[in-house]
Motif scaffolding. Structure first.
Motif, PDB file in Angstrom:
ATOM      1  N   LYS A  61      42.964 -13.472 -33.998  1.00 36.92           N
ATOM      2  CA  LYS A  61      42.516 -13.489 -35.386  1.00 36.92           C
ATOM      3  C   LYS A  61      42.627 -14.913 -35.924  1.00 36.92           C
ATOM      4  O   LYS A  61      43.698 -15.509 -35.921  1.00 36.92           O
ATOM      5  CB  LYS A  61      43.342 -12.538 -36.234  1.00 36.92           C
ATOM      6  CG  LYS A  61      43.092 -11.100 -35.867  1.00 36.92           C
ATOM      7  CD  LYS A  61      43.823 -10.158 -36.780  1.00 36.92           C
ATOM      8  CE  LYS A  61      43.513  -8.745 -36.342  1.00 36.92           C
ATOM      9  NZ  LYS A  61      44.065  -7.760 -37.202  1.00 36.92           N
ATOM     10  N   VAL A  90      35.953  -6.468 -28.558  1.00 37.65           N
ATOM     11  CA  VAL A  90      37.409  -6.381 -28.676  1.00 37.65           C
ATOM     12  C   VAL A  90      37.772  -5.111 -29.427  1.00 37.65           C
ATOM     13  O   VAL A  90      36.997  -4.606 -30.228  1.00 37.65           O
ATOM     14  CB  VAL A  90      38.027  -7.612 -29.386  1.00 37.65           C
ATOM     15  CG1 VAL A  90      37.861  -8.864 -28.569  1.00 37.65           C
ATOM     16  CG2 VAL A  90      37.468  -7.803 -30.772  1.00 37.65           C
ATOM     17  N   VAL A  92      40.116  -3.608 -32.103  1.00 37.93           N
ATOM     18  CA  VAL A  92      41.021  -3.919 -33.203  1.00 37.93           C
ATOM     19  C   VAL A  92      41.450  -2.635 -33.906  1.00 37.93           C
ATOM     20  O   VAL A  92      41.819  -2.637 -35.060  1.00 37.93           O
ATOM     21  CB  VAL A  92      40.387  -4.921 -34.206  1.00 37.93           C
ATOM     22  CG1 VAL A  92      40.152  -6.268 -33.549  1.00 37.93           C
ATOM     23  CG2 VAL A  92      39.094  -4.369 -34.789  1.00 37.93           C
ATOM     24  N   PRO A 102      33.456  -5.541 -33.722  1.00 37.99           N
ATOM     25  CA  PRO A 102      34.375  -6.652 -33.472  1.00 37.99           C
ATOM     26  C   PRO A 102      34.103  -7.264 -32.096  1.00 37.99           C
ATOM     27  O   PRO A 102      33.963  -6.559 -31.100  1.00 37.99           O
ATOM     28  CB  PRO A 102      35.757  -6.005 -33.547  1.00 37.99           C
ATOM     29  CG  PRO A 102      35.525  -4.570 -33.224  1.00 37.99           C
ATOM     30  CD  PRO A 102      34.123  -4.243 -33.628  1.00 37.99           C
ATOM     31  N   ALA A 104      34.743 -11.152 -29.617  1.00 34.76           N
ATOM     32  CA  ALA A 104      35.503 -12.388 -29.425  1.00 34.76           C
ATOM     33  C   ALA A 104      34.590 -13.403 -28.767  1.00 34.76           C
ATOM     34  O   ALA A 104      33.739 -13.051 -27.945  1.00 34.76           O
ATOM     35  CB  ALA A 104      36.727 -12.143 -28.555  1.00 34.76           C
ATOM     36  N   GLU A 110      38.352 -13.956 -32.553  1.00 33.82           N
ATOM     37  CA  GLU A 110      37.671 -12.756 -33.022  1.00 33.82           C
ATOM     38  C   GLU A 110      36.704 -13.047 -34.168  1.00 33.82           C
ATOM     39  O   GLU A 110      36.960 -13.907 -35.006  1.00 33.82           O
ATOM     40  CB  GLU A 110      38.705 -11.726 -33.460  1.00 33.82           C
ATOM     41  CG  GLU A 110      39.561 -11.240 -32.311  1.00 33.82           C
ATOM     42  CD  GLU A 110      40.695 -10.340 -32.731  1.00 33.82           C
ATOM     43  OE1 GLU A 110      40.787  -9.994 -33.933  1.00 33.82           O
ATOM     44  OE2 GLU A 110      41.505  -9.975 -31.863  1.00 33.82           O
ATOM     45  N   CYS A 112      33.174 -10.730 -36.339  1.00 38.02           N
ATOM     46  CA  CYS A 112      32.494  -9.440 -36.467  1.00 38.02           C
ATOM     47  C   CYS A 112      30.988  -9.624 -36.584  1.00 38.02           C
ATOM     48  O   CYS A 112      30.516 -10.564 -37.222  1.00 38.02           O
ATOM     49  CB  CYS A 112      32.987  -8.684 -37.692  1.00 38.02           C
ATOM     50  SG  CYS A 112      34.644  -8.016 -37.488  1.00 38.02           S
TER      51      CYS A 112
END
Length: 119
Positions: A61, A90, A92, A102, A104, A110, A112
Motif C-alpha cells: 500500500k 492482489v 486485499v 485491486p 499491483a 498496489e 485499483c
C-alpha cells in the motif's frame, strides 16, 4: 500539481510500466532517478512521478493510492491491457462484489482499476 517520489528496485521497468498505464512519457533523468509525467510536462493537472532506485523499497500500500480509470475502453478490456503490461491481481480482502479491481505494479505497489469510465 506536484512531483511524487516512488522508491523502487528497477526504475527503468517501473517507468516503462507506468508510462504504458498512464500514457506518460519520460521527462528527465538524474542518476538512477527517472521522472515521468504527461506529455505536456510538469505543471499540468497531473502530477509527475519520480522513480527513485532503492535497495529497500516499501511495496504494497502506497502513501498515495492510485486509481486507474480507462477513458476509451470498458473495465474488462482495461484489465486485460494492464495485466499484459505487467500488473498482477492482489487480494486485499475483497468480496467480489466491488466495482474496482485491486492490482499491483511489477514491484508490488498496489493500485485499483475502477469500473466507471471517465468522460
Amino acid at each position: 500539481m506536484s512531483e511524487l517520489v516512488l522508491d523502487c528496485r528497477d526504475p527503468e521497468r517501473l517507468a516503462e510500466f507506468w508510462c504504458e498505464v498512464l500514457g506518460f512519457v519520460e521527462l528527465d533523468r538524474e542518476g538512477d532517478d527517472i521522472e515521468i509525467g504527461p506529455p505536456e510536462g510538469f505543471g499540468g493537472l497531473q502530477p509527475t512521478l519520480i522513480l527513485s532506485r532503492s535497495d529497500d523499497p516499501k511495496n504494497g500500500k502506497l502513501r498515495l493510492h492510485f486509481d486507474v480509470n480507462a477513458t476509451d475502453r470498458d473495465q474488462d478490456a482495461e484489465l486485460e491491457r494492464l495485466l499484459a503490461a505487467g500488473a498482477r491481481p492482489v487480494d486485499v480482502g475483497q468480496t467480489g462484489e466491488e466495482s474496482w479491481v485491486p492490482l499491483a505494479d511489477p514491484e508490488g505497489n498496489e493500485f485499483c482499476l475502477l469500473r466507471a469510465r471517465l468522460a
